[in-house]
Scaffold this motif. Structure first.
Motif, PDB file in Angstrom:
ATOM      1  N   LEU A   1      -8.325   3.900  -3.317  1.00 57.64           N
ATOM      2  CA  LEU A   1      -7.820   2.740  -4.026  1.00 57.64           C
ATOM      3  C   LEU A   1      -6.729   3.257  -5.277  1.00 57.64           C
ATOM      4  CD1 LEU A   1      -7.165  -0.499  -4.342  1.00 57.64           C
ATOM      5  CD2 LEU A   1      -8.999  -0.119  -6.135  1.00 57.64           C
ATOM      6  N   LEU A   2      -5.695   3.056  -5.820  1.00 60.43           N
ATOM      7  CA  LEU A   2      -4.925   3.535  -6.730  1.00 60.43           C
ATOM      8  C   LEU A   2      -4.843   2.239  -7.650  1.00 60.43           C
ATOM      9  CD1 LEU A   2      -3.143   5.304  -8.217  1.00 60.43           C
ATOM     10  CD2 LEU A   2      -1.096   3.949  -7.132  1.00 60.43           C
ATOM     11  N   LYS A   3      -5.694   2.553  -8.741  1.00 57.58           N
ATOM     12  CA  LYS A   3      -5.585   1.644  -9.852  1.00 57.58           C
ATOM     13  C   LYS A   3      -4.337   2.277 -10.786  1.00 57.58           C
ATOM     14  CE  LYS A   3      -8.183  -0.194 -13.922  1.00 57.58           C
ATOM     15  NZ  LYS A   3      -9.445  -0.088 -14.603  1.00 57.58           N
ATOM     16  N   ILE A   4      -3.323   1.374 -11.001  1.00 57.28           N
ATOM     17  CA  ILE A   4      -2.085   1.653 -11.392  1.00 57.28           C
ATOM     18  C   ILE A   4      -2.190   2.634 -12.667  1.00 57.28           C
ATOM     19  CG2 ILE A   4      -1.455  -0.066 -13.283  1.00 57.28           C
ATOM     20  CD1 ILE A   4       0.871   1.549 -10.383  1.00 57.28           C
ATOM     21  N   THR A   5      -3.257   2.464 -13.457  1.00 57.16           N
ATOM     22  CA  THR A   5      -3.506   3.374 -14.585  1.00 57.16           C
ATOM     23  C   THR A   5      -3.957   4.822 -14.293  1.00 57.16           C
ATOM     24  OG1 THR A   5      -5.726   2.433 -15.008  1.00 57.16           O
ATOM     25  CG2 THR A   5      -3.906   1.489 -16.294  1.00 57.16           C
TER      26      THR A   5
ATOM     27  N   VAL B   1       5.855   4.080  -9.138  1.00 55.36           N
ATOM     28  CA  VAL B   1       6.299   3.676 -10.332  1.00 55.36           C
ATOM     29  C   VAL B   1       7.416   2.594 -10.086  1.00 55.36           C
ATOM     30  CG1 VAL B   1       7.104   3.972 -12.627  1.00 55.36           C
ATOM     31  CG2 VAL B   1       5.383   5.551 -11.713  1.00 55.36           C
ATOM     32  N   ASP B   2       8.329   2.846  -9.531  1.00 54.69           N
ATOM     33  CA  ASP B   2       9.562   2.126  -9.414  1.00 54.69           C
ATOM     34  C   ASP B   2       9.090   0.849  -8.459  1.00 54.69           C
ATOM     35  OD1 ASP B   2      11.367   3.564 -10.418  1.00 54.69           O
ATOM     36  OD2 ASP B   2      11.929   4.701  -8.739  1.00 54.69           O
ATOM     37  N   ILE B   3       8.078   0.819  -7.385  1.00 52.08           N
ATOM     38  CA  ILE B   3       7.731  -0.338  -6.593  1.00 52.08           C
ATOM     39  C   ILE B   3       6.896  -1.299  -7.520  1.00 52.08           C
ATOM     40  CG2 ILE B   3       6.455  -1.142  -4.643  1.00 52.08           C
ATOM     41  CD1 ILE B   3       7.499   1.542  -3.241  1.00 52.08           C
ATOM     42  N   ASN B   4       6.006  -0.509  -8.397  1.00 45.94           N
ATOM     43  CA  ASN B   4       5.122  -1.308  -9.238  1.00 45.94           C
ATOM     44  C   ASN B   4       5.832  -2.115 -10.096  1.00 45.94           C
ATOM     45  OD1 ASN B   4       2.225  -1.800 -10.300  1.00 45.94           O
ATOM     46  ND2 ASN B   4       3.186  -0.699 -11.744  1.00 45.94           N
TER      47      ASN B   4
ATOM     48  N   LYS C   1       0.862  -1.278   0.053  1.00 46.45           N
ATOM     49  CA  LYS C   1       0.102   0.128   0.009  1.00 46.45           C
ATOM     50  C   LYS C   1       0.938   1.180   0.043  1.00 46.45           C
ATOM     51  CE  LYS C   1      -0.513  -0.371   4.903  1.00 46.45           C
ATOM     52  NZ  LYS C   1      -1.294  -0.832   6.084  1.00 46.45           N
ATOM     53  N   PHE C   2       0.096   2.279  -0.284  1.00 44.29           N
ATOM     54  CA  PHE C   2       0.904   3.610  -0.518  1.00 44.29           C
ATOM     55  C   PHE C   2       0.218   4.687   0.690  1.00 44.29           C
ATOM     56  CE2 PHE C   2       1.910   1.546  -4.404  1.00 44.29           C
ATOM     57  CZ  PHE C   2       3.109   1.407  -4.466  1.00 44.29           C
ATOM     58  N   LEU C   3       1.303   5.565   0.778  1.00 40.41           N
ATOM     59  CA  LEU C   3       0.866   6.861   1.582  1.00 40.41           C
ATOM     60  C   LEU C   3       0.275   7.829   0.623  1.00 40.41           C
ATOM     61  CD1 LEU C   3       3.592   7.192   4.161  1.00 40.41           C
ATOM     62  CD2 LEU C   3       1.228   6.849   4.631  1.00 40.41           C
ATOM     63  N   ASN C   4      -0.685   8.697   0.716  1.00 38.17           N
ATOM     64  CA  ASN C   4      -0.966   9.541  -0.178  1.00 38.17           C
ATOM     65  C   ASN C   4      -0.052  10.850  -0.330  1.00 38.17           C
ATOM     66  OD1 ASN C   4      -1.280  10.815   2.348  1.00 38.17           O
ATOM     67  ND2 ASN C   4      -2.901  12.253   1.435  1.00 38.17           N
ATOM     68  N   SER C   5       1.021  10.773   0.480  1.00 34.46           N
ATOM     69  CA  SER C   5       2.126  11.796   0.565  1.00 34.46           C
ATOM     70  C   SER C   5       3.452  11.206  -0.293  1.00 34.46           C
ATOM     71  CB  SER C   5       2.746  12.078   1.863  1.00 34.46           C
ATOM     72  OG  SER C   5       3.078  10.801   2.566  1.00 34.46           O
ATOM     73  N   ASP C   6       3.269   9.637  -0.826  1.00 37.63           N
ATOM     74  CA  ASP C   6       4.260   9.213  -1.481  1.00 37.63           C
ATOM     75  C   ASP C   6       4.558   9.712  -2.866  1.00 37.63           C
ATOM     76  OD1 ASP C   6       5.014   7.203   0.339  1.00 37.63           O
ATOM     77  OD2 ASP C   6       3.753   5.749  -0.326  1.00 37.63           O
ATOM     78  N   PHE C   7       5.762   9.593  -3.384  1.00 39.39           N
ATOM     79  CA  PHE C   7       6.178  10.318  -4.543  1.00 39.39           C
ATOM     80  C   PHE C   7       5.545   9.321  -5.716  1.00 39.39           C
ATOM     81  CE2 PHE C   7       9.627  12.510  -2.171  1.00 39.39           C
ATOM     82  CZ  PHE C   7       8.869  13.681  -2.069  1.00 39.39           C
ATOM     83  N   VAL C   8       5.238   9.783  -6.851  1.00 41.50           N
ATOM     84  CA  VAL C   8       4.615   8.948  -7.965  1.00 41.50           C
ATOM     85  C   VAL C   8       5.836   8.340  -8.271  1.00 41.50           C
ATOM     86  CG1 VAL C   8       3.861   9.068 -10.341  1.00 41.50           C
ATOM     87  CG2 VAL C   8       2.824  10.540  -8.409  1.00 41.50           C
TER      88      VAL C   8
END
Length: 538
Positions: A287-291, A264-267, A253-260
């Motif tokens: 929920l973040l859908k990667i697209t 991308v690197d983690i995904n 999961k990601f924090l809303n403050s995480d850098f895009v």
């Protein structure tokens, strides 16, 4: 309206700080939503001006990199862990998503379910136990409340599929049984007398009043549904709390403050489709859908007193530059779209901001006049610098009246406030007013420090050279030079990195020793940068 940040360069001097404050105030008067920020520690001189005119210091801005909060992910997309499996399935169908965060009552993240998990429940799994609520049963089965004794329903499912006599002879009903039955009064009577947990009447079956009265005495819950027994048997398992099917309690999961960029690197390694988004307190935000990463809203910024990428904030390439206001030579910053770029040959960016107030006929309040005045007096050395123009002098005269100060007396006190070495390290002195420049793929840095007592620095000049050498080596700079300017003597003493001595000798056409005094050299913009650039270009 999304806030726009207004800021100067990484090593904020008075002109940088005060022009940001003045421009932000002007923009807000014109109906925009802006905030002045700084990219580094505010120096003593600027703090003197801020305190004198009772101005709150701008907050520090670390970066303007894209964060998840700047992306149109599915904000607010989650279900409570007490909602039904059916409702979770419908939510995913509606949003066309294959993942669903589940939250606890307090909003904290509980786990993640996927469409794969749900499909297994719906298609394959034979549900024999219920852990749900009366409301979930009503909602999923389109039911009618006949008798409600419990808000939560926990028990084992039984379908009255045999003949009534066979059922009553062979099936012993318990307190935790949940019975699905049609219009079979003898079985219903047996169930209410046995005190089962719940009776689900299929096919809108009739129930006798006497049986309802017995149910009330024995705490038997009753629901009537229009669905037939077969459909009830298929749907009832989907009334279970969705928390009963959480398979992934601690997913990526990601924090809303995480850098895009980090997302991308983690995904790229995990290659998942969906990721829950939480805040620092583990409260689920969606929920973040990667697209979704393609739907982004960069931070909006306005730059003052610089237009060099090296001097600006981290992540500038990921931001949307709206405007630039500067009085330096054109630098390396580029933009994707046309912008307003105001570049004037004046001694201070604050003079440009003052001009904007006049052009728009906006009244300048006392504290803003004091801020703009401070920036001009600092950058033009109380109008003594060769960079000072008639426009600067005109601005100073007007602003001093509004600010109710004698500009020369105030200017001297302002400059003196920044010349004390008390409590400053060698690095502090170098970085007090420090700027980076690029020419022909070569980088060089020029620091400037104002003092009326060079003797204190001269005593430790070898230590200053070591610090400057370390900075130059660590960053592969062609030259790092510190110009210690004495406004009374109208010149500067220069200290530079050892390997940069050849550049200095050529620049000044003489052998330059550490601590060499250069008469008339008081302006980095006029007397230093153009000279060094010409040498490096050739």
């Amino acid at each position: 309206m999304k806030k726009t940040f207004v800021f100067g360069h990484k090593k904020p001097d008075s002109d940088s700080v005060m022009s940001a404050i003045g421009l932000s105030y002007l923009k807000n008067q014109l109906g925009y939503n802006t905030e002045a920020r700084v990219l580094g520690n505010i120096n003593k001189e600027s703090m003197y001006a801020l305190k004198y005119f009772n101005i709150k210091p701008p907050k520090y801005l670390n970066d303007v990199k894209l964060q998840l909060k700047d992306v149109d992910y599915h904000k607010g997309f989650y279900v409570k862990d007490t909602e039904s499996i059916y409702d979770g399935y419908q939510a995913m169908l509606k949003e066309e998503l294959t993942g669903l965060p589940v939250i606890k009552e307090d909003g904290s993240f509980a786990g993640l379910i996927t469409i794969k998990n749900l499909s297994h429940i719906i298609v394959n799994e034979n549900i024999e136990a219920l852990y749900t609520s009366y409301n979930n049963l009503i909602n999923v089965l389109k039911g009618e409340e006949i008798n409600r004794c419990s808000e939560e329903i926990i028990g084992n499912l039984i379908v009255a599929a045999y003949r009534s006599t066979t059922f009553m002879s062979n099936v012993k009903l318990e307190k935790n049984n949940i019975l699905i039955v049609g219009d079979r009064h003898s079985v219903i009577e047996y169930a209410v007398n046995s005190g089962v947990k719940l009776i689900i009447l299929s096919g809108d079956s009739y129930i006798k009043e006497e049986h309802i009265e017995i149910a009330k005495k024995n705490n038997v819950n009753i629901i009537r549904t229009p669905y037939d027994t077969y459909r009830v048997a298929r749907l009832v398992g989907l009334t279970n709390y969705i928390k009963t099917m959480i398979k992934i309690y601690n997913p990526a999961k990601f924090l809303n403050s995480d850098f895009v960029s980090d997302v991308v690197d983690i995904n790229n390694k995990l290659k998942h489709t969906n990721y829950p988004v939480v805040d620092k307190n583990n409260k689920c935000l969606g929920l973040l859908k990667i697209t979704d990463l393609s739907e982004k809203h960069p931070k909006k910024v306005i730059l003052v007193d610089h237009n060099e990428k090296l001097q600006s904030v981290e992540g500038l390439d990921e931001a949307e530059i709206l405007e630039i206001f500067d009085h330096h030579n054109l630098g390396s910053i580029t933009t994707n779209n046309p912008i307003n770029f105001r570049n004037m040959s004046v001694g201070s960016t604050c003079t440009i901001v003052y001009t904007l107030y006049k052009e728009r006929d906006i009244e300048i309040p006392k504290h803003i006049a004091g801020a703009l005045l401070s920036g001009i007096l600092s950058d033009t050395l109380i109008l003594k610098s060769p960079t000072a123009t008639n426009k600067d002098a005109e601005a100073v005269e007007t602003l001093a009246k509004i600010a109710e100060v004698d500009y020369f007396e105030y200017g001297l006190n302002l400059l003196k406030s920044g010349t004390s070495l008390a409590g400053m390290s060698k690095e502090d002195v170098l970085y007090n007013d420090y700027k980076l420049f690029t020419v022909n793929d070569k980088n060089f840095a020029i620091g400037q420090f104002f003092t009326m007592n060079f003797d204190e620095i001269e005593k430790e000049i070898d230590e200053y050279v070591k610090v400057i050498d370390n900075v130059a080596e660590a960053n592969n700079y062609a030259l790092v030079a510190l110009y210690v300017t004495d406004i009374i003597k109208n010149g500067s003493y220069v200290i530079f990195n050892t390997k940069g001595s050849g550049i200095m000798d050529v620049a000044y056409q003489t052998s330059i020793n550490q601590g060499y005094f250069i008469p008339g050299c008081v302006s980095r913009k006029k007397h230093v940068v153009p000279l060094i650039m010409e040498i490096l270009e050739n």
